[in-house]
Design a protein around this motif. Sequence first.
Motif, PDB file in Angstrom:
ATOM      1  N   PRO A   1       5.977   2.381  -3.891  1.00 26.05           N
ATOM      2  CA  PRO A   1       5.934   3.448  -5.107  1.00 26.05           C
ATOM      3  C   PRO A   1       5.370   2.799  -6.252  1.00 26.05           C
ATOM      4  CG  PRO A   1       8.157   2.993  -4.562  1.00 26.05           C
ATOM      5  CD  PRO A   1       7.290   2.265  -3.474  1.00 26.05           C
ATOM      6  N   ILE A   2       5.425   1.533  -6.634  1.00 26.00           N
ATOM      7  CA  ILE A   2       5.135   0.615  -7.553  1.00 26.00           C
ATOM      8  C   ILE A   2       3.869   0.067  -7.266  1.00 26.00           C
ATOM      9  CG2 ILE A   2       5.854  -0.786  -9.672  1.00 26.00           C
ATOM     10  CD1 ILE A   2       8.518   0.202  -9.279  1.00 26.00           C
ATOM     11  N   PHE A   3       3.831  -0.851  -6.326  1.00 25.71           N
ATOM     12  CA  PHE A   3       2.960  -2.003  -6.267  1.00 25.71           C
ATOM     13  C   PHE A   3       1.614  -1.220  -5.500  1.00 25.71           C
ATOM     14  CE2 PHE A   3       6.544  -4.640  -7.187  1.00 25.71           C
ATOM     15  CZ  PHE A   3       5.870  -5.454  -8.041  1.00 25.71           C
ATOM     16  N   LYS A   4       1.565  -0.095  -4.958  1.00 24.15           N
ATOM     17  CA  LYS A   4       0.563   0.536  -4.602  1.00 24.15           C
ATOM     18  C   LYS A   4      -0.713   0.596  -5.626  1.00 24.15           C
ATOM     19  CE  LYS A   4       2.027   5.342  -4.972  1.00 24.15           C
ATOM     20  NZ  LYS A   4       1.982   6.594  -4.200  1.00 24.15           N
ATOM     21  N   ASN A   5      -0.203   0.693  -6.904  1.00 21.24           N
ATOM     22  CA  ASN A   5      -1.120   0.701  -7.957  1.00 21.24           C
ATOM     23  C   ASN A   5      -1.508  -0.437  -8.487  1.00 21.24           C
ATOM     24  OD1 ASN A   5      -0.979   3.718  -7.969  1.00 21.24           O
ATOM     25  ND2 ASN A   5       1.078   3.622  -9.109  1.00 21.24           N
ATOM     26  N   HIS A   6      -1.138  -1.513  -7.968  1.00 19.02           N
ATOM     27  CA  HIS A   6      -1.533  -2.704  -8.683  1.00 19.02           C
ATOM     28  C   HIS A   6      -2.885  -3.153  -8.301  1.00 19.02           C
ATOM     29  CE1 HIS A   6      -1.362  -7.282  -9.374  1.00 19.02           C
ATOM     30  NE2 HIS A   6      -0.437  -7.039 -10.040  1.00 19.02           N
ATOM     31  N   PRO A   7      -3.669  -3.752  -9.373  1.00 23.75           N
ATOM     32  CA  PRO A   7      -5.120  -4.189  -8.941  1.00 23.75           C
ATOM     33  C   PRO A   7      -5.322  -4.952  -7.655  1.00 23.75           C
ATOM     34  CG  PRO A   7      -4.612  -4.158 -11.270  1.00 23.75           C
ATOM     35  CD  PRO A   7      -3.155  -3.962 -10.551  1.00 23.75           C
TER      36      PRO A   7
ATOM     37  N   VAL B   1      -1.265  -7.281   0.498  1.00 26.57           N
ATOM     38  CA  VAL B   1      -0.529  -6.346   1.173  1.00 26.57           C
ATOM     39  C   VAL B   1       0.908  -6.416   1.345  1.00 26.57           C
ATOM     40  CG1 VAL B   1      -0.063  -4.989   3.161  1.00 26.57           C
ATOM     41  CG2 VAL B   1      -2.471  -5.392   2.402  1.00 26.57           C
ATOM     42  N   ALA B   2       1.199  -7.655   1.729  1.00 26.93           N
ATOM     43  CA  ALA B   2       2.307  -8.208   1.680  1.00 26.93           C
ATOM     44  C   ALA B   2       3.055  -9.230   0.780  1.00 26.93           C
ATOM     45  CB  ALA B   2       3.128  -8.558   2.953  1.00 26.93           C
ATOM     46  N   TYR B   3       4.006  -9.596   0.209  1.00 30.75           N
ATOM     47  CA  TYR B   3       4.105 -10.613  -0.871  1.00 30.75           C
ATOM     48  C   TYR B   3       5.918 -10.907  -0.673  1.00 30.75           C
ATOM     49  CZ  TYR B   3       4.968 -12.810  -5.159  1.00 30.75           C
ATOM     50  OH  TYR B   3       5.318 -13.442  -6.511  1.00 30.75           O
ATOM     51  N   LEU B   4       6.093 -12.296  -0.817  1.00 31.22           N
ATOM     52  CA  LEU B   4       7.254 -12.818  -1.042  1.00 31.22           C
ATOM     53  C   LEU B   4       7.532 -13.790  -2.182  1.00 31.22           C
ATOM     54  CD1 LEU B   4      10.408 -12.899  -0.364  1.00 31.22           C
ATOM     55  CD2 LEU B   4       9.745 -14.409   1.754  1.00 31.22           C
ATOM     56  N   GLY B   5       8.076 -13.620  -3.178  1.00 29.32           N
ATOM     57  CA  GLY B   5       8.021 -14.605  -4.290  1.00 29.32           C
ATOM     58  C   GLY B   5       9.632 -14.924  -4.917  1.00 29.32           C
TER      59      GLY B   5
ATOM     60  N   ARG C   1       1.051  -1.406   0.106  1.00 31.35           N
ATOM     61  CA  ARG C   1       0.133   0.005   0.159  1.00 31.35           C
ATOM     62  C   ARG C   1       0.837   1.034  -0.053  1.00 31.35           C
ATOM     63  NH1 ARG C   1      -3.327  -1.423   5.131  1.00 31.35           N
ATOM     64  NH2 ARG C   1      -0.772  -1.618   5.734  1.00 31.35           N
ATOM     65  N   THR C   2       2.176   1.200   0.431  1.00 32.72           N
ATOM     66  CA  THR C   2       3.072   2.356   0.483  1.00 32.72           C
ATOM     67  C   THR C   2       4.061   2.261  -0.344  1.00 32.72           C
ATOM     68  OG1 THR C   2       4.382   1.333   2.235  1.00 32.72           O
ATOM     69  CG2 THR C   2       2.544   2.729   3.051  1.00 32.72           C
TER      70      THR C   2
ATOM     71  N   PHE D   1       1.731 -14.790   0.592  1.00 27.40           N
ATOM     72  CA  PHE D   1       1.304 -13.371   0.649  1.00 27.40           C
ATOM     73  C   PHE D   1       0.457 -13.265   1.689  1.00 27.40           C
ATOM     74  CE2 PHE D   1      -1.018 -15.707  -2.566  1.00 27.40           C
ATOM     75  CZ  PHE D   1      -2.470 -15.374  -2.447  1.00 27.40           C
ATOM     76  N   ASP D   2       0.094 -12.036   2.190  1.00 27.08           N
ATOM     77  CA  ASP D   2      -0.743 -11.773   3.289  1.00 27.08           C
ATOM     78  C   ASP D   2      -1.461 -10.544   2.908  1.00 27.08           C
ATOM     79  OD1 ASP D   2      -1.697 -11.611   6.036  1.00 27.08           O
ATOM     80  OD2 ASP D   2       0.111 -12.449   6.781  1.00 27.08           O
ATOM     81  N   ASP D   3      -2.530 -10.279   3.874  1.00 26.84           N
ATOM     82  CA  ASP D   3      -3.466  -8.980   3.490  1.00 26.84           C
ATOM     83  C   ASP D   3      -3.105  -8.039   4.620  1.00 26.84           C
ATOM     84  OD1 ASP D   3      -4.737 -10.354   5.768  1.00 26.84           O
ATOM     85  OD2 ASP D   3      -6.821 -10.317   5.056  1.00 26.84           O
ATOM     86  N   LYS D   4      -2.082  -8.099   5.412  1.00 27.89           N
ATOM     87  CA  LYS D   4      -1.576  -7.460   6.318  1.00 27.89           C
ATOM     88  C   LYS D   4       0.110  -7.342   5.890  1.00 27.89           C
ATOM     89  CE  LYS D   4      -0.860 -10.606  10.284  1.00 27.89           C
ATOM     90  NZ  LYS D   4      -1.421 -11.630   9.576  1.00 27.89           N
ATOM     91  N   PRO D   5       0.698  -6.111   6.618  1.00 26.21           N
ATOM     92  CA  PRO D   5       2.028  -5.921   6.322  1.00 26.21           C
ATOM     93  C   PRO D   5       2.871  -6.779   6.887  1.00 26.21           C
ATOM     94  CG  PRO D   5       0.926  -3.989   7.066  1.00 26.21           C
ATOM     95  CD  PRO D   5       0.001  -4.825   7.172  1.00 26.21           C
ATOM     96  N   ARG D   6       3.998  -7.215   6.532  1.00 28.46           N
ATOM     97  CA  ARG D   6       4.837  -8.317   7.203  1.00 28.46           C
ATOM     98  C   ARG D   6       6.121  -7.825   7.044  1.00 28.46           C
ATOM     99  NH1 ARG D   6       3.081 -13.413   7.326  1.00 28.46           N
ATOM    100  NH2 ARG D   6       5.314 -13.911   7.970  1.00 28.46           N
ATOM    101  N   LEU D   7       7.137  -8.207   7.802  1.00 29.39           N
ATOM    102  CA  LEU D   7       8.398  -7.845   7.810  1.00 29.39           C
ATOM    103  C   LEU D   7       9.052  -9.060   7.259  1.00 29.39           C
ATOM    104  CD1 LEU D   7       9.054  -5.285  10.733  1.00 29.39           C
ATOM    105  CD2 LEU D   7       8.946  -4.796   8.607  1.00 29.39           C
ATOM    106  N   TRP D   8       9.654  -8.925   6.150  1.00 26.77           N
ATOM    107  CA  TRP D   8      10.412 -10.507   5.748  1.00 26.77           C
ATOM    108  C   TRP D   8      11.887 -10.364   5.834  1.00 26.77           C
ATOM    109  CZ3 TRP D   8       6.568 -13.444   4.710  1.00 26.77           C
ATOM    110  CH2 TRP D   8       5.353 -13.009   4.273  1.00 26.77           C
ATOM    111  N   GLY D   9      12.264 -11.040   6.691  1.00 25.06           N
ATOM    112  CA  GLY D   9      13.922 -11.161   6.935  1.00 25.06           C
ATOM    113  C   GLY D   9      14.400 -12.174   6.094  1.00 25.06           C
TER     114      GLY D   9
END
Length: 235
Positions: free
Chosen positions: A165-171, A179-183, A162-163, A200-208
């Motif tokens: 700069p690029i992916f906040k515009n993704h459908p 919201v959070a993604y690791l691929g 959501r914050t 992926f998750d519908d809430k923010p995540r801190l991926w280490g």
Amino acid sequence: MTGFDDWLNRRLEECAQQAGENVVTYVARAVASRMVTDDRRADSASIEELMAHLANSAAFAETAMPSTSATITDPDRLRALYATGLLDSAPEEIYDRITRAAAAALDAPSAAVSLVDVDRQFFKSTVGMNVDTPEERQTPLDRSVCQYAVANGAPLIIEDARTHPIFKNHPAVLDGTLVAYLGIPLSDSDDNAIGTLCVFDDKPRLWGTGHVQILSDLALLAAERIFGPGAGPQG
């Protein structure tokens, strides 16, 4: 806005401005996202009808995303993808074990083995997604986040789209699905990436770094299953 005091209305105007929208569009998009999220959580049968009406009303108007066309349509990549025979194939326990392991190891509600075709994304295996019919096991390419991991040939790490700069515009971000993604790309020995293993998750995540390493190890297992020994990053 009715029910907001002066401070909240000023803050609303600032948020809309930061998003590059007017207040009416900003509020409409926020309400539409909440409607979709609530319908998904309720597993409502009307979700497809809701999405169709929102699309017709342009509540989620298309916004510019970087083009992945050069990589996604690359003939060598497509030959590698089609040679696997996995597109439109039935679920298989070997891949389901990998997605279950990924979701459990990273404590993520959703995981998938995705295959990125020239105009669509097909899910070979999923966890935490409603994919009961063949139609539900694929999405149009513009709904795919995995295409960007495929295009870059490298792990894609998004902690709060959501914050971003690029992916906040993704459908899929605009409608609250992701919201959070690791691929991690699934690549053959010639570095042709055909899809991803992702969580992926519908809430923010801190991926280490540990999360990335675990998912990379599982992605290598998936790639070796698909392509045989020697698949994945070399050297």
